[in-house]
Design a protein around this motif. Structure first.
Motif, PDB file in Angstrom:
ATOM      1  N   ALA A 287       0.820  -1.022   0.018  1.00 16.59           N
ATOM      2  CA  ALA A 287      -0.198   0.072  -0.041  1.00 16.59           C
ATOM      3  C   ALA A 287       0.790   1.298   0.021  1.00 16.59           C
ATOM      4  N   GLY A 288       0.524   2.408  -0.806  1.00 16.25           N
ATOM      5  CA  GLY A 288       1.320   3.364  -0.955  1.00 16.25           C
ATOM      6  C   GLY A 288       2.408   3.332  -2.010  1.00 16.25           C
ATOM      7  N   ASP A 289       2.611   1.929  -2.498  1.00 16.21           N
ATOM      8  CA  ASP A 289       3.629   2.091  -3.396  1.00 16.21           C
ATOM      9  C   ASP A 289       3.497   1.880  -4.693  1.00 16.21           C
ATOM     10  N   PHE A 290       2.178   1.213  -4.975  1.00 17.94           N
ATOM     11  CA  PHE A 290       1.849   1.220  -6.258  1.00 17.94           C
ATOM     12  C   PHE A 290       1.277   2.544  -6.930  1.00 17.94           C
ATOM     13  N   ARG A 291       1.361   2.657  -8.276  1.00 18.96           N
ATOM     14  CA  ARG A 291       0.899   3.719  -8.945  1.00 18.96           C
ATOM     15  C   ARG A 291       0.283   3.133 -10.281  1.00 18.96           C
ATOM     16  N   VAL A 292      -0.250   3.898 -11.024  1.00 20.03           N
ATOM     17  CA  VAL A 292      -1.204   3.453 -12.144  1.00 20.03           C
ATOM     18  C   VAL A 292      -0.682   4.452 -13.459  1.00 20.03           C
ATOM     19  N   ALA A 293      -0.276   4.138 -14.671  1.00 20.52           N
ATOM     20  CA  ALA A 293      -0.135   4.810 -15.700  1.00 20.52           C
ATOM     21  C   ALA A 293      -0.742   3.965 -17.065  1.00 20.52           C
ATOM     22  N   LEU A 294      -0.536   4.649 -18.236  1.00 23.58           N
ATOM     23  CA  LEU A 294      -1.217   4.065 -19.287  1.00 23.58           C
ATOM     24  C   LEU A 294      -0.115   3.266 -19.826  1.00 23.58           C
ATOM     25  N   MET A 295      -0.573   2.556 -20.562  1.00 19.05           N
ATOM     26  CA  MET A 295       0.500   1.427 -21.150  1.00 19.05           C
ATOM     27  C   MET A 295       1.816   2.164 -21.667  1.00 19.05           C
ATOM     28  N   PRO A 296       2.708   1.589 -21.813  1.00 16.82           N
ATOM     29  CA  PRO A 296       3.874   1.960 -22.310  1.00 16.82           C
ATOM     30  C   PRO A 296       3.651   2.018 -23.902  1.00 16.82           C
ATOM     31  N   GLN A 297       4.101   3.141 -24.529  1.00 15.25           N
ATOM     32  CA  GLN A 297       3.592   3.109 -25.946  1.00 15.25           C
ATOM     33  C   GLN A 297       4.706   2.446 -26.954  1.00 15.25           C
ATOM     34  N   TRP A 298       4.369   2.188 -28.239  1.00 20.39           N
ATOM     35  CA  TRP A 298       5.381   1.730 -29.142  1.00 20.39           C
ATOM     36  C   TRP A 298       6.248   2.765 -29.668  1.00 20.39           C
ATOM     37  N   LYS A 299       5.556   3.857 -29.674  1.00 20.98           N
ATOM     38  CA  LYS A 299       6.249   5.229 -30.157  1.00 20.98           C
ATOM     39  C   LYS A 299       6.261   6.361 -29.188  1.00 20.98           C
ATOM     40  N   GLN A 300       7.378   7.115 -29.144  1.00 26.02           N
ATOM     41  CA  GLN A 300       7.254   8.062 -28.086  1.00 26.02           C
ATOM     42  C   GLN A 300       6.351   9.108 -28.556  1.00 26.02           C
ATOM     43  N   GLY A 301       5.312   9.519 -27.586  1.00 25.51           N
ATOM     44  CA  GLY A 301       4.409  10.736 -27.984  1.00 25.51           C
ATOM     45  C   GLY A 301       3.105  10.135 -28.237  1.00 25.51           C
ATOM     46  N   ASP A 302       3.079   8.975 -28.540  1.00 19.52           N
ATOM     47  CA  ASP A 302       1.732   8.347 -28.992  1.00 19.52           C
ATOM     48  C   ASP A 302       0.642   8.053 -27.836  1.00 19.52           C
ATOM     49  N   LYS A 303      -0.443   7.785 -27.988  1.00 20.85           N
ATOM     50  CA  LYS A 303      -1.517   7.585 -27.091  1.00 20.85           C
ATOM     51  C   LYS A 303      -2.494   6.554 -27.506  1.00 20.85           C
ATOM     52  N   VAL A 304      -1.984   5.400 -27.648  1.00 14.95           N
ATOM     53  CA  VAL A 304      -3.007   4.241 -27.883  1.00 14.95           C
ATOM     54  C   VAL A 304      -2.993   3.239 -26.878  1.00 14.95           C
ATOM     55  N   GLY A 305      -4.198   2.611 -26.753  1.00 10.10           N
ATOM     56  CA  GLY A 305      -4.373   1.579 -25.556  1.00 10.10           C
ATOM     57  C   GLY A 305      -4.947   0.390 -26.235  1.00 10.10           C
ATOM     58  N   ALA A 306      -5.280  -0.560 -25.207  1.00  5.08           N
ATOM     59  CA  ALA A 306      -6.254  -1.913 -25.510  1.00  5.08           C
ATOM     60  C   ALA A 306      -6.812  -1.976 -24.432  1.00  5.08           C
ATOM     61  N   ALA A 307      -7.468  -2.929 -24.464  1.00  2.00           N
ATOM     62  CA  ALA A 307      -8.454  -3.622 -23.402  1.00  2.00           C
ATOM     63  C   ALA A 307      -8.180  -5.071 -22.829  1.00  2.00           C
ATOM     64  N   ASN A 308      -8.311  -5.369 -21.905  1.00  4.25           N
ATOM     65  CA  ASN A 308      -8.070  -6.605 -21.161  1.00  4.25           C
ATOM     66  C   ASN A 308      -9.174  -6.944 -20.274  1.00  4.25           C
ATOM     67  N   GLY A 309     -10.441  -7.773 -20.835  1.00  9.58           N
ATOM     68  CA  GLY A 309     -11.392  -7.885 -19.825  1.00  9.58           C
ATOM     69  C   GLY A 309     -12.553  -7.144 -19.930  1.00  9.58           C
ATOM     70  N   GLY A 310     -13.604  -7.217 -19.282  1.00  8.74           N
ATOM     71  CA  GLY A 310     -14.886  -6.480 -19.074  1.00  8.74           C
ATOM     72  C   GLY A 310     -15.992  -7.128 -19.286  1.00  8.74           C
ATOM     73  N   SER A 311     -17.227  -6.940 -18.939  1.00  9.40           N
ATOM     74  CA  SER A 311     -17.994  -7.791 -19.353  1.00  9.40           C
ATOM     75  C   SER A 311     -19.534  -6.841 -19.602  1.00  9.40           C
ATOM     76  N   SER A 312     -20.617  -7.444 -20.101  1.00 11.09           N
ATOM     77  CA  SER A 312     -21.602  -6.916 -20.317  1.00 11.09           C
ATOM     78  C   SER A 312     -23.112  -7.906 -19.826  1.00 11.09           C
TER      79      SER A 312
END
Length: 438
Positions: A287-312
């Motif tokens: 507790a207190g050590d973890f943080r959350v960030a966007l996925m690392p990118q394949w190219k510097q400056g990009d902002k592209v993501g993906a999904a892992n799970g989810g329900s409907s």
């Protein structure tokens, strides 16, 4: 919402898809009425998501003629098998059912789910992130409403990375590779990540890199793991494995996994945003050590993501009380019951929640008072478009685990070879089930 990779559904117990089409009864398999008048209705809802039951009291107070019973019919594949059996038997079909996103086509394509277009659900589209809405849309029709989401994100232990000389979260996969070498240099059980054949993680890498290995058009399925994005992602992870930078002995969701998250020897985890709700109980000492960030990118400056799970949640075509079922479905995924589920920890893909000041500005004590909601809201919006799963993915994911296991235990072979074997098995199985797969 993701489940343990250990969960398996053998092909022997899968009910052949198109053999059941006649049993599904289309929209005429059950009355599309119920709940619209004064006659009492009892709904049966199958769900392994505990936040759904929390929405029942408010719904019943507003709809006293509708009683809702939430039943855990088993998680994922156990539930799907039970639903297929009920449809085949022509009895015991629930009114509302929880589906992981990849399972929606399996039930929608042969007509086992009701088309929700008759309820004007297109008006809801603007309140969902594009990725989630796409996941419930099959051949241009909406067969379910999104209930939770898993945008891929990087969960990282700041204390471990700092100890290794890494002062911030890796912004690119090249930086991630360099950080992995520094973490491994700490010795012992220190690794930047673990992997024992998690197909969802590998596919999220492929997804983010622009690979689209599955293309589905009605009954036709095309599978190709040689496109540029797929090749790039697979080659990168193969390098990480070949260089011994990944712990291949510890399986996700195991006691050892919990231990390494707790003691900091596992420095990062790339998973769906839903990990925010389970990480605190699995790694309380961190507790207190973890943080959350966007996925690392394949190219510097990009902002592209993906999904892992989810329900409907969708309404079986053979359900008896479809109108009443939709009332409750709308209530807990889009209407008055949404807030209670968010308060209970559900990570929902509704923009009305994700864009709200309350969600984005709330500090999370476990994550060092970081405003993780803002990070995950952005991760949800940048999920790459155009991703598809084959309609028989429930079967396919268990087969991938069987094929990958020897590679992770012996080191012989390669990810590319495993994917080729997987493709051939999928082609054979898909064609046997009545699809046109190549």
């Amino acid at each position: 919402m993701r489940l343990s990779q250990k969960a398996r559904l053998l092909s022997a117990v899968l009910v052949p898809m198109f053999a059941l089409t006649a049993c599904s009864g289309g929209s005429g398999g059950g009355s599309a009425t119920g709940g619209g008048g004064d006659q009492p209705v009892k709904l049966t809802v199958w769900s392994w998501d505990g936040t759904v039951a929390g929405a029942v009291p408010g719904f019943q107070a507003a709809n006293p003629n509708i009683k809702v019973e939430v039943v855990n019919a088993g998680s994922s594949q156990d539930e799907y098998k039970a639903l297929d059996n009920a449809i085949q038997a022509g009895s015991g079909v629930p009114d509302l059912v929880m589906f992981e996103y990849f399972a929606v086509p399996y039930f929608a394509i042969p007509g086992k789910l009701a088309d929700l277009g008759k309820y004007g659900v297109e008006n809801f589209k603007k309140d969902y992130v594009p990725g989630a809405w796409s996941d419930v849309t099959v051949n241009g029709k909406v067969y379910a409403l999104p209930s939770d989401y898993g945008p891929s994100a990087l969960f990282y232990n700041t204390a471990t990375l700092k100890k290794a000389g890494v002062d911030k979260a890796p912004a690119t996969w090249d930086e991630y590779h360099e950080a992995a070498k520094k973490v491994r240099a700490l010795g012992g059980d220190h690794y930047i990540a673990q992997d024992t054949g998690d197909i969802f993680f590998l596919l999220s890498l492929i997804w983010q890199a622009g690979g689209r290995p599955f293309k589905v058009n009605g009954n036709k399925v095309h599978i190709d793991f040689t496109d540029e994005g797929t090749t790039r992602a697979v080659a990168f992870w193969q390098k990480m494995l070949d260089e011994g930078l990944i712990n291949t002995k510890i399986t996700g969701w195991s006691d050892d996994w919990n231990r390494t998250l707790n003691d900091g020897s596992l420095a990062t985890q790339t998973m769906g945003g839903w990990l925010t709700s389970t990480l605190p109980e699995r790694a309380p000492k961190a507790a207190g050590d973890f943080r959350v960030a966007l996925m690392p990118q394949w190219k510097q400056g990009d902002k592209v993501g993906a999904a892992n799970g989810g329900s409907s949640f969708g309404i079986p075509a053979a359900a008896e009380h479809q109108d009443a079922a939709f009332k409750f479905l709308e209530y807990f995924t889009h209407g008055g019951g949404l807030s209670s589920r968010v308060d209970a920890g559900a990570f929902v893909p509704n923009t009305s929640v994700l864009d709200s000041e309350a969600f984005q500005s709330k500090a999370n004590q476990y994550f060092g008072d970081q405003k993780v909601g803002a990070v995950l809201a952005e991760a949800s919006e940048i999920v790459g478009s155009g991703w598809q799963y084959p309609p028989f993915f429930e079967w396919a994911r268990s087969v991938y685990g069987d094929l990958a296991s020897p590679f992770y235990t012996t080191g012989k072979g390669s990810l590319a070879e495993i994917l080729e074997q997987w493709k051939q098995r999928c082609i054979q199985y898909g064609n046997e089930q009545g699809f046109q797969v190549d």
